[in-house]
Design a protein around this motif. Structure first.
Motif, short mmCIF file in Angstrom:
data_model
loop_
_atom_site.label_atom_id
_atom_site.label_comp_id
_atom_site.label_asym_id
_atom_site.label_seq_id
_atom_site.Cartn_x
_atom_site.Cartn_y
_atom_site.Cartn_z
N HIS A 127 -45.02 42.91 -75.45
CA HIS A 127 -46.21 43.76 -75.41
C HIS A 127 -46.14 44.81 -74.32
O HIS A 127 -45.70 44.51 -73.21
CB HIS A 127 -47.48 42.96 -75.10
N GLU B 225 -59.44 27.52 -77.98
CA GLU B 225 -58.15 26.83 -77.83
C GLU B 225 -57.84 26.45 -76.38
O GLU B 225 -56.82 25.83 -76.11
CB GLU B 225 -57.02 27.73 -78.33
N VAL B 226 -58.71 26.86 -75.46
CA VAL B 226 -58.42 26.57 -74.05
C VAL B 226 -58.82 25.14 -73.71
O VAL B 226 -59.93 24.71 -73.98
CB VAL B 226 -59.14 27.57 -73.12
N SER C 290 -45.90 42.37 -71.02
CA SER C 290 -45.65 40.93 -71.00
C SER C 290 -44.91 40.56 -72.27
O SER C 290 -45.05 41.25 -73.29
CB SER C 290 -46.94 40.12 -70.85
N TRP C 291 -44.11 39.53 -72.19
CA TRP C 291 -43.22 39.18 -73.31
C TRP C 291 -42.87 37.71 -73.31
O TRP C 291 -42.76 37.09 -72.26
CB TRP C 291 -41.95 40.04 -73.29
N ALA C 292 -42.75 37.15 -74.50
CA ALA C 292 -42.49 35.71 -74.59
C ALA C 292 -41.77 35.32 -75.88
O ALA C 292 -41.96 35.95 -76.91
CB ALA C 292 -43.81 34.94 -74.52
N ILE D 299 -60.35 37.18 -74.26
CA ILE D 299 -60.13 35.73 -74.30
C ILE D 299 -61.12 35.12 -75.29
O ILE D 299 -60.93 34.02 -75.78
CB ILE D 299 -60.25 35.09 -72.89
N TRP E 45 -42.02 27.85 -73.29
CA TRP E 45 -41.67 29.25 -73.52
C TRP E 45 -41.17 29.88 -72.24
O TRP E 45 -41.17 29.24 -71.19
CB TRP E 45 -42.85 30.02 -74.12
N PHE F 217 -51.77 41.91 -79.63
CA PHE F 217 -52.47 41.19 -78.57
C PHE F 217 -53.64 42.07 -78.13
O PHE F 217 -53.43 43.19 -77.65
CB PHE F 217 -51.50 40.91 -77.42
N GLU G 189 -51.43 35.43 -67.75
CA GLU G 189 -51.91 36.70 -67.20
C GLU G 189 -52.91 36.48 -66.06
O GLU G 189 -52.78 37.03 -64.96
CB GLU G 189 -52.62 37.55 -68.28
N PRO H 95 -53.12 28.77 -71.14
CA PRO H 95 -52.66 29.01 -72.51
C PRO H 95 -51.63 30.15 -72.49
O PRO H 95 -50.93 30.40 -73.45
CB PRO H 95 -53.94 29.47 -73.23
N THR H 96 -51.55 30.85 -71.39
CA THR H 96 -50.70 31.99 -71.09
C THR H 96 -51.07 32.33 -69.64
O THR H 96 -52.08 31.85 -69.16
CB THR H 96 -50.98 33.17 -72.04
N ARG I 217 -52.30 25.21 -75.96
CA ARG I 217 -53.31 25.86 -76.82
C ARG I 217 -53.80 24.82 -77.80
O ARG I 217 -53.02 24.37 -78.64
CB ARG I 217 -52.70 27.06 -77.56
N THR J 216 -42.74 38.08 -79.16
CA THR J 216 -43.48 39.34 -78.97
C THR J 216 -43.17 39.97 -77.63
O THR J 216 -42.97 39.27 -76.63
CB THR J 216 -45.01 39.12 -79.06
N PHE K 284 -59.81 33.58 -78.21
CA PHE K 284 -58.92 32.46 -77.90
C PHE K 284 -59.66 31.27 -77.29
O PHE K 284 -59.11 30.17 -77.20
CB PHE K 284 -57.84 32.89 -76.90
N HIS L 219 -43.54 39.04 -67.09
CA HIS L 219 -44.67 39.92 -66.74
C HIS L 219 -44.14 40.99 -65.81
O HIS L 219 -43.64 40.66 -64.73
CB HIS L 219 -45.77 39.12 -66.05
#
Ligand code: 87F
Length: 510
Positions: free
Chosen positions: A255, A113-114, A283-285, A107, A182, A229, A136, A133-134, A165, A253, A110, A186
């Motif tokens: 993953h 951006e949080v 995970s996918w989005a 993280i 989005w 990622f 997980e 921001p996602t 984000r 993506t 990232f 998961h």
């Protein structure tokens, strides 16, 4: 004739006054796609009623004309993942600080951006709460608690949500916004093999969204170690390309997370032998960025161009009454045409407003990108026909009213195909195969999407980034396509001259 366009209305776009293209309707775009792409795009999404701007930078209002496209993609995707036994769920938008910390290693990049909530009313919260921001870190504590034995697997969840984000680079509607919509999927499996299969099944759905619905060609492939990622094992993506700017754009993506998160969040299960094992996760989005890519690829100087499969209005029917003609007959023929089309499952609508001229309506619906226009005038009425005009190319045909449904269906199908074919031709014309550094630099300056043999070393990718750094951004890897051209033994990396391991796409990107 000097005065020919002196009386054209001007509109202020980004502080610059531009001549409007069509004086008779005032509906033309002030910016041209080939001349100033960025302004053309921002003007188009607003003028076509997809987006409105909002007080907070990087946040946009998504209007019905855009949301209806999102809904079509949502319905398709939901139906497909339901077949894969993915279940719908919804987890909270708020993340406690200590959940996020569990993932702190990756993280880190990232973190800036949080966005955080620190107050309720006037009082400080006991501890700041992050806005996802996602998800997980929101979902995996639950996975850890609920997954006990092999019978709890596979667990496959999907949620449709917003994420935040707080980007600092130039925001752009759909493409880079601070809040976006989005789906995030998961899943957890007992074996890596099952996870690997799902990664590609989802990626294929993403390809279909782009190619079959949005008529945008994409390349399926694997991300480099640098671009994947960081929290996962490997990342696959679909990559689109915008010929006008020469930039690649990551479309979606999928993953394979491996067991990294299983370790962090202690997601374990008792396997069939009664032994404790860690799950394998994916995970996918895909996000509302898809809509921006479609606008960029198909839009033109008249406005938006919508592929029929995602257009909320596929056919707009416009009465063209003349002074002495049977106006009522023309209007009735329009309503009858709409009814016939709607009954056949075609999304049709008539524009019978009497305070706008037919010419104004033509421009209006062209700006909004409606794939097919049907005009009905006195002659059409007399001949029991309608005139159909395509949005994607100059073509007008007269359709006998007793063959309406068949021919309209064929035309919509043909528009969908043609949009994809034209986009693919343009994209393919931008692909340049290179073997040496000099060829690479030349192709990059021509805004190409570059396919090059690469040694697959992170240090070399970093070096390429550093050496191509400039005002309009550095080149990076887009993906290594699954569809690999032959790589003859002895082929060298274009950048390092070491033995090449694979073909990889490079370019500037969004
Ligand atoms: C921004 C802030 C904090 C991307 C971020 O792609 C965290 C992140 O984890 C972050 N931007 N990511 C990676 C997201 C990975 C993954 N999550 C689930 C996906 C698909 C859906």
């Amino acid at each position: 004739m000097a005065g020919a366009d002196a009386d054209r209305p001007t509109r202020e776009i980004s502080g610059v006054k531009k001549k409007v293209v069509k004086k008779e309707t005032g509906l033309g775009l002030a910016n041209r796609k080939a001349e100033n792409f960025g302004e053309w795009y921002s003007e188009l999404v607003v003028r076509a009623d997809m987006i409105d701007y909002y007080e907070i930078s990087g946040c946009y209002i998504l209007l019905p004309w855009a949301m209806s496209i999102w809904k079509v993609m949502q319905d398709f995707f939901d139906a497909e993942i339901t077949k894969m036994k993915v279940e719908a769920c919804y987890f909270p938008i708020f993340v406690p600080d200590y959940f996020l910390q569990k993932e702190k290693d990756h993280i880190e990049g990232f973190a800036p951006e949080v966005a955080w909530v620190t107050k309720a009313g006037g009082t400080d919260l006991e501890a700041p709460i992050a806005i996802r921001p996602t998800s997980e870190t929101v979902m995996y504590p639950y996975y850890s608690k609920k997954i006990r034995g092999h019978r709890d697997l596979p667990k496959k969840f999907n949620q449709w949500s917003n994420v935040v984000r707080w980007e600092f680079s130039n925001p752009m509607p759909f493409i880079r916004s601070r809040e976006f919509l989005w789906q995030e999927g998961h899943s957890a499996f007992a074996t890596k093999e099952e996870a690997d299969v799902e990664v590609l099944e989802i990626l294929e759905l993403y390809r279909r969204i782009y190619e079959e619905y949005l008529a945008v060609p994409v390349i399926k492939g694997k991300k480099s170690e640098l671009e994947k990622f960081a929290g996962g094992l490997y990342t696959t993506s679909v990559e689109a390309f915008v010929p006008n700017t020469g930039r690649g754009i990551q479309g979606a993506t999928s993953h394979c997370l491996g067991q990294n998160f299983a370790k962090m969040f202690e997601i374990t299960f008792e396997d069939e032998k009664g032994e404790k094992a860690m799950v394998w996760q994916n995970s996918w989005a895909y996000s509302t960025r898809t809509i921006g890519v479609m606008v960029m690829v198909h839009g033109d100087d008249k406005g938006l161009v919508l592929p029929p499969k995602v257009a909320s209005i596929q056919v707009i029917v416009i009465p063209v009454p003349y002074k002495d003609a049977d106006s009522q007959g023309i209007f009735d023929a329009c309503y009858a045409t709409v009814n016939t089309l709607c009954e056949a499952g075609i999304r049709a609508k008539s524009d019978s407003r009497n305070n706008y001229s037919p010419g104004w309506k033509y421009s209006h619906w062209e700006l909004k990108g409606v794939p097919l226009r049907i005009e009905i005038g006195p002659l059409d009425l007399a001949n029991k026909q309608v005139r159909a005009v395509r949005r994607d190319k100059v073509e007008k045909i007269d359709i006998p009213r007793d063959d309406l449904v068949n021919q309209v269906k064929d035309m919509l199908h043909s528009i969908q195909q043609n949009l994809f074919n034209v986009a693919k031709q343009k994209r393919d014309a931008c692909i340049q195969v290179v073997h040496t550094w000099d060829e690479f630099v030349e192709a990059l300056s021509q805004r190409k999407m570059i396919l090059a043999p690469w040694c697959d070393e992170e240090a070399v990718e970093l070096e390429v980034k550093a050496r191509t750094k400039g005002e309009i951004g550095a080149a990076k890897t887009l993906c290594s396509p699954f569809d690999q051209p032959e790589l003859p033994g002895g082929t060298k990396c274009f950048a390092s001259s070491k033995p090449a391991k694979k073909w990889t796409y490079w370019g500037r990107s969004y």
